[in-house]
Write a protein that holds these residues in place. Structure first.
Motif, mmCIF file in Angstrom:
data_model
loop_
_atom_site.group_PDB
_atom_site.id
_atom_site.type_symbol
_atom_site.label_atom_id
_atom_site.label_comp_id
_atom_site.label_asym_id
_atom_site.label_seq_id
_atom_site.Cartn_x
_atom_site.Cartn_y
_atom_site.Cartn_z
ATOM 1 N N ARG A 198 0.797 -1.214 0.000
ATOM 2 C CA ARG A 198 0.000 0.000 0.000
ATOM 3 C C ARG A 198 0.834 1.270 0.000
ATOM 4 N NH1 ARG A 198 -5.028 -1.236 4.191
ATOM 5 N NH2 ARG A 198 -5.849 -3.069 3.099
ATOM 6 N N HIS A 199 2.074 1.212 0.442
ATOM 7 C CA HIS A 199 2.876 2.438 0.525
ATOM 8 C C HIS A 199 3.217 3.007 -0.846
ATOM 9 C CE1 HIS A 199 5.884 -0.718 -0.052
ATOM 10 N NE2 HIS A 199 6.714 0.211 -0.477
ATOM 11 N N VAL A 200 3.046 2.230 -1.929
ATOM 12 C CA VAL A 200 3.351 2.737 -3.266
ATOM 13 C C VAL A 200 2.100 3.064 -4.063
ATOM 14 C CG1 VAL A 200 5.492 1.400 -3.299
ATOM 15 C CG2 VAL A 200 3.424 0.443 -4.340
ATOM 16 N N ILE A 201 0.922 2.794 -3.503
ATOM 17 C CA ILE A 201 -0.298 2.981 -4.295
ATOM 18 C C ILE A 201 -0.555 4.455 -4.577
ATOM 19 C CG2 ILE A 201 -2.813 2.797 -4.178
ATOM 20 C CD1 ILE A 201 -2.531 0.086 -2.925
ATOM 21 N N ILE A 202 -0.557 5.283 -3.544
ATOM 22 C CA ILE A 202 -0.877 6.700 -3.750
ATOM 23 C C ILE A 202 0.180 7.400 -4.604
ATOM 24 C CG2 ILE A 202 -1.158 8.900 -2.557
ATOM 25 C CD1 ILE A 202 -2.673 7.483 -0.394
ATOM 26 N N PRO A 203 1.490 7.216 -4.386
ATOM 27 C CA PRO A 203 2.468 7.847 -5.289
ATOM 28 C C PRO A 203 2.303 7.423 -6.742
ATOM 29 C CG PRO A 203 3.548 7.172 -3.269
ATOM 30 C CD PRO A 203 2.164 6.612 -3.220
ATOM 31 N N LEU A 204 2.106 6.128 -6.985
ATOM 32 C CA LEU A 204 1.934 5.683 -8.365
ATOM 33 C C LEU A 204 0.630 6.203 -8.962
ATOM 34 C CD1 LEU A 204 3.182 1.977 -8.321
ATOM 35 C CD2 LEU A 204 4.346 3.994 -9.233
ATOM 36 N N LEU A 205 -0.415 6.286 -8.153
ATOM 37 C CA LEU A 205 -1.687 6.782 -8.662
ATOM 38 C C LEU A 205 -1.598 8.258 -9.019
ATOM 39 C CD1 LEU A 205 -4.558 5.947 -9.310
ATOM 40 C CD2 LEU A 205 -5.197 6.473 -6.951
ATOM 41 N N HIS A 206 -0.920 9.057 -8.191
ATOM 42 C CA HIS A 206 -0.712 10.469 -8.521
ATOM 43 C C HIS A 206 0.115 10.608 -9.800
ATOM 44 C CE1 HIS A 206 -2.725 12.532 -5.346
ATOM 45 N NE2 HIS A 206 -1.998 12.015 -4.378
ATOM 46 N N THR A 207 1.154 9.789 -9.930
ATOM 47 C CA THR A 207 1.982 9.841 -11.137
ATOM 48 C C THR A 207 1.171 9.478 -12.370
ATOM 49 O OG1 THR A 207 3.893 9.226 -9.788
ATOM 50 C CG2 THR A 207 4.118 9.008 -12.165
ATOM 51 N N LEU A 208 0.327 8.458 -12.252
ATOM 52 C CA LEU A 208 -0.507 8.041 -13.375
ATOM 53 C C LEU A 208 -1.504 9.133 -13.760
ATOM 54 C CD1 LEU A 208 -1.573 5.946 -15.370
ATOM 55 C CD2 LEU A 208 -2.896 4.946 -13.504
ATOM 56 N N MET A 209 -2.159 9.757 -12.787
ATOM 57 C CA MET A 209 -3.133 10.801 -13.086
ATOM 58 C C MET A 209 -2.461 12.017 -13.716
ATOM 59 S SD MET A 209 -6.120 9.701 -12.446
ATOM 60 C CE MET A 209 -6.929 11.283 -12.674
ATOM 61 N N TYR A 210 -1.241 12.313 -13.306
ATOM 62 C CA TYR A 210 -0.517 13.440 -13.895
ATOM 63 C C TYR A 210 -0.197 13.173 -15.357
ATOM 64 C CZ TYR A 210 2.176 17.740 -13.287
ATOM 65 O OH TYR A 210 2.619 19.043 -13.349
ATOM 66 N N VAL A 211 0.131 11.914 -15.683
ATOM 67 C CA VAL A 211 0.395 11.562 -17.077
ATOM 68 C C VAL A 211 -0.894 11.607 -17.892
ATOM 69 C CG1 VAL A 211 1.209 9.731 -18.602
ATOM 70 C CG2 VAL A 211 2.407 10.178 -16.465
ATOM 71 N N LEU A 212 -1.985 11.082 -17.342
ATOM 72 C CA LEU A 212 -3.253 11.071 -18.068
ATOM 73 C C LEU A 212 -3.789 12.479 -18.314
ATOM 74 C CD1 LEU A 212 -5.111 8.064 -16.395
ATOM 75 C CD2 LEU A 212 -4.105 8.162 -18.675
ATOM 76 N N THR A 213 -3.476 13.407 -17.437
ATOM 77 C CA THR A 213 -3.945 14.780 -17.643
ATOM 78 C C THR A 213 -3.331 15.393 -18.894
ATOM 79 O OG1 THR A 213 -4.211 15.066 -15.252
ATOM 80 C CG2 THR A 213 -4.096 17.072 -16.583
ATOM 81 N N LYS A 214 -2.091 15.051 -19.183
ATOM 82 C CA LYS A 214 -1.399 15.652 -20.331
ATOM 83 C C LYS A 214 -1.435 14.785 -21.584
ATOM 84 C CE LYS A 214 2.485 16.210 -17.992
ATOM 85 N NZ LYS A 214 3.860 16.629 -17.663
ATOM 86 N N ALA A 215 -1.749 13.495 -21.444
ATOM 87 C CA ALA A 215 -1.648 12.569 -22.572
ATOM 88 C C ALA A 215 -2.789 12.774 -23.564
ATOM 89 C CB ALA A 215 -1.637 11.132 -22.073
ATOM 90 N N THR A 216 -2.537 12.394 -24.841
ATOM 91 C CA THR A 216 -3.558 12.503 -25.887
ATOM 92 C C THR A 216 -3.751 11.209 -26.662
ATOM 93 O OG1 THR A 216 -1.885 13.330 -27.455
ATOM 94 C CG2 THR A 216 -3.162 14.970 -26.212
ATOM 95 N N GLY A 217 -2.890 10.241 -26.528
ATOM 96 C CA GLY A 217 -2.991 9.034 -27.353
ATOM 97 C C GLY A 217 -3.263 7.781 -26.564
ATOM 98 N N VAL A 218 -3.910 7.885 -25.419
ATOM 99 C CA VAL A 218 -4.144 6.728 -24.563
ATOM 100 C C VAL A 218 -5.446 6.059 -24.983
ATOM 101 C CG1 VAL A 218 -4.436 5.934 -22.186
ATOM 102 C CG2 VAL A 218 -2.912 7.852 -22.681
ATOM 103 N N ALA A 219 -5.422 4.728 -25.094
ATOM 104 C CA ALA A 219 -6.612 3.977 -25.499
ATOM 105 C C ALA A 219 -7.681 4.052 -24.422
ATOM 106 C CB ALA A 219 -6.240 2.521 -25.784
#
Length: 775
Positions: free
Chosen positions: A95-116
């Motif tokens: 669980r100690h890596v869930i929130i950091p990875l989730l924040h990192t993923l959401m930050y990428v999805l905010t800027k991404a344009t080619g995600v399926a």
């Protein structure tokens, strides 16, 4: 480390070429391996028990986002890798890596344009599974799930809303505005650090004109919705050549299409694509749009250009005035073309203090006798509903007293910031919502302070003053959401111990409570000093790639979960009876020293007989013992001490957040250096013993002629000398006579409930982190 190619489903290795169609285009294997190594480095950083100021900490996340920013085609691969690591952490209960990875993923999805779309749905399903976990995991997951649901149906919504709010772009459909206020105390932070930060902020914001931000919004929305059917290069060239008026027209058309579709109860992705295709054809023309739609260009040669996510609008302030925070917030709310607050605030008379000229009582001379038969004929009959008299009467306010029924939650000052704990209304900026009918909280002020514990003490003073002002003039709270952030920066006079400086108490506590804060924010301390030591670059034409500004931007965007800290009030009595008692507040520490000077014989507290001379002073300590059961147990003790320290934060991991959570159980940790007298054949001797205890409030008085010196929050500017007695207690929520008079208009049952609730309501100051307190 897992293989990035063999085990991944082939359906994930696609990027869309047309709306609703996908073509398998495989990235080079070395590119995915490079992303995989960066993600594994972030995971090792989170799992390692390394010092908080390790040289490489904080750099891996930044470099990971930079790789995707320079090459947007890597976004789908990075999303797939992060999602796979999240699912592995869920299955292995890491669980100690869930929130950091989730924040990192959401930050990428905010800027991404080619995600399926399938990756969006997998991420949404993962967030929904996290809702069964305790806080803060379910809180962060709910925030992400709400945003993902809108982004899946209407691609590009997160990016568009973020840029509009942060850059204050005009939009009637999304009128939210945000601003980052960066406060630095010039007496606590060196001039080189201030100038280096100011130059980095100015260099980045010179490249972010409103026209450029509008182009980014239009390009991102069209690419996110149309995928590879959008000829990105031709689109950007067309927008670059468009005049300001045409660019604004395209911008408002895209914003209207996105916001109107996102506001529908069941948004249709197909309907959204049709509306954006119309805008795309109007931009490039039907022929060019058709060539892009049916693959008329080589996707490898015409790689989609990078669409940057502009850093938020940041204003830099040297904190020299006690009322500076209040003044800056008022100026932020005030329209540039007006000298007063907005019209809806004045129309609702939120202050409750200004006289209502329209409803003022005016004495009117009566010309009739008061007898009914003397009235003119027809005067007692009401006029017809459509008559001019009725219309005039409906628009005219009669003289009299107007009673305003204020809701109970408005009278409760604690409701202004919501309930204490990890909370935030998600999906829109944190300022969304209506505190009063007709007034929306459209503005979000993100106040970021740089400094050590002394700067936080000054922030606590300003926060207390602001809350106290709001009880007298209720003008900021209905329109403004205040978010507080903190980045530790050491003072120049503090020496570096063993090559690495030590963090302050509050920064260390936040690093223990939220490991992602310790890894991302606390590591900025040495980086800021390195930036200050570098020679400034005066070439503003080159493209800047600022590390510190990027981390600040990531923190203020993703740090949405507050940790609440109790503010304590201290009442000070002096030896001079003609001097009025003083009142002040502190956040982290109150230190008591024994003065060498003695009290005059006719002073406030005469010296007791029989007290042996020795080091320190004879103190009478009366405190309320802190118990988990919250039962009242008062303890009174007299002892000789050379000094004592009152700390509001736990000093070690043993007394960490799980034993004394800030949001539930607040207590002071008192350390008393007691003088123990021993007698033997050689004579009398004195030894020092440190005693510690916890208390909710404490009263200390000097019993002999020794005077005390108080130092608040380690700040030498907040020193009180010649003290004979002081009292410390949790600072209550400010109240005023205005609230009391308004409470008279509420029912007696509500008044009784308000009194019992507000009697022991403490004033808590929130500092935003990424996850709040991780139990």
């Amino acid at each position: 480390m897992e293989s990035s190619g063999e085990n991944a489903p082939r359906a994930d290795r696609t990027i869309s070429t047309q709306p609703g169609c996908e073509t398998p285009i495989r990235l080079p294997k070395d590119v995915e391996l490079d992303l995989e190594r960066s993600v594994q480095a972030v995971l090792r950083e989170l799992s390692a028990q390394a010092p908080a100021l390790h040289s490489n900490q904080g750099m891996w996340r930044w470099s990971l986002h930079k790789k995707v920013e320079r090459d947007p085609s890597r976004s789908p691969a990075l999303v797939r890798i992060l999602l796979r690591e999240l699912e592995k952490a869920e299955s292995q209960e890491l669980r100690h890596v869930i929130i950091p990875l989730l924040h990192t993923l959401m930050y990428v999805l905010t800027k991404a344009t080619g995600v399926a779309e399938e990756l969006y749905r997998r991420t949404y399903a993962f967030c929904m599974r996290l809702l069964t976990l305790p806080a803060p995991y379910c809180t962060v997951a709910l925030d992400c799930a709400i945003r993902l649901k809108t982004e899946t149906a209407v691609p590009g919504t997160l990016y568009q809303r973020l840029v509009i709010a942060e850059q204050n772009l005009p939009s009637e459909l999304y009128p939210y505005q945000e601003r980052v206020f960066l406060f630095v105390d010039p007496e606590l932070v060196s001039p080189s650090v201030c100038s280096a930060l100011l130059l980095e902020i100015q260099a980045a914001q010179e490249q972010q004109t409103p026209e450029a931000c509008m182009r980014h919004v239009v390009s991102h929305a069209l690419q996110a919705a149309l995928g590879e059917a959008c000829h990105a290069g031709a689109l950007q060239r067309k927008l670059q050549a468009s005049p300001r008026r045409a660019l604004e027209r395209y911008f408002h058309a895209v914003v209207a299409a996105v916001e109107q579709m996102a506001s529908e109860p069941s948004p249709s992705r197909e309907g959204h694509l049709e509306r954006l295709e119309e805008i795309y054809c109007s931009l490039l023309g039907p022929a060019a749009a058709a060539r892009g739609r049916y693959g008329g260009h080589d996707a490898l040669q015409d790689r989609p250009p990078s669409i940057p996510l502009p850093s938020p609008y940041i204003t830099f302030h040297l904190w020299t005035d006690e009322e500076q925070l209040w003044k800056e917030l008022v100026l932020f709310l005030r329209p540039r073309s007006q000298l007063r607050l907005s019209a809806d605030l004045e129309a609702l008379d939120l202050q409750g203090l200004l006289p209502d000229r329209e409803s003022a009582r005016v004495s009117v001379l009566s010309t009739d006798s008061g007898i009914e038969r003397d009235l003119p004929w027809g005067a007692d009959e009401p006029p017809a509903p459509s008559s001019p008299e009725m219309e005039h009467a409906g628009l005219r306010r009669k003289g009299g007293i107007k009673k305003r029924a204020w809701p109970l939650d408005i009278l409760m000052l604690s409701s202004w910031d919501g309930p204490p704990g990890l909370h935030r209304r998600t999906g829109r900026p944190s300022g969304d919502g209506e505190l009063l009918p007709g007034v929306s909280r459209l503005h979000t002020a993100r106040v970021l302070v740089l400094g050590d514990d002394r700067m936080l003490g000054r922030l606590a003073q300003a926060y207390h003053s602001l809350r106290k002002r709001e009880t007298q003039k209720f003008c900021l709270t209905p329109r403004l959401s205040l978010q507080l952030y903190y980045i530790p920066v050491l003072a120049p006079e503090k020496p570096a111990a063993s090559g690495q400086p030590e963090l302050g108490e509050l920064a260390t506590f936040l690093g223990r409570a939220d490991p992602w804060y310790g890894s991302t924010v606390n590591t900025l301390c040495p980086a800021i000093h390195k930036l200050a030591a570098m020679p400034p670059s005066l070439d503003s034409s080159r493209t800047v790639d600022p590390f510190i500004l990027d981390v600040i931007t990531y923190y203020v965007r993703m740090g949405t979960q507050p940790v609440y800290f109790q503010i304590y009030t201290v009442k000070i009595f002096f030896s001079d009876l003609s001097q009025d008692p003083a009142e002040d507040i502190f956040l982290t520490e109150l230190k008591v020293k024994i003065q060498d000077s003695k009290l005059p014989k006719d002073g406030f507290s005469p010296r007791r007989r029989g007290v042996a001379e020795g080091p320190g002073a004879e103190l009478s300590i009366c405190y309320q013992k802190a118990l988990l059961s919250h039962r009242a147990q008062e303890v009174t003790v007299s002892l000789r001490a050379t000094g004592l320290v009152l700390k509001a934060l736990p000093a070690s991991d043993i007394e960490g957040p799980t034993h004394c959570p800030v949001t539930d159980y607040t207590c002071l940790n008192v350390s008393v250096t007691e003088v123990v007298k021993t007698s033997n054949l050689a004579g009398r001797s004195f030894s020092m013993v440190t005693n510690t205890f916890r208390t909710a409030d404490i009263r200390i008085q000097s019993q002999d002629q020794r005077l005390l010196t108080l130092l608040l929050d380690k700040d030498s500017r907040r020193t009180f000398r010649d003290v004979v007695r002081f009292e410390v207690a949790p600072c209550p929520e400010p109240c005023s006579g205005t609230q009391k008079s308004k409470a008279l208009w509420v029912s007696s049952h509500q008044q009784e409930m308000e009194r019992t609730t507000a009697k022991c309501k403490p004033l808590l100051m929130p500092i935003n982190t990424f996850s709040g307190i991780v139990q």
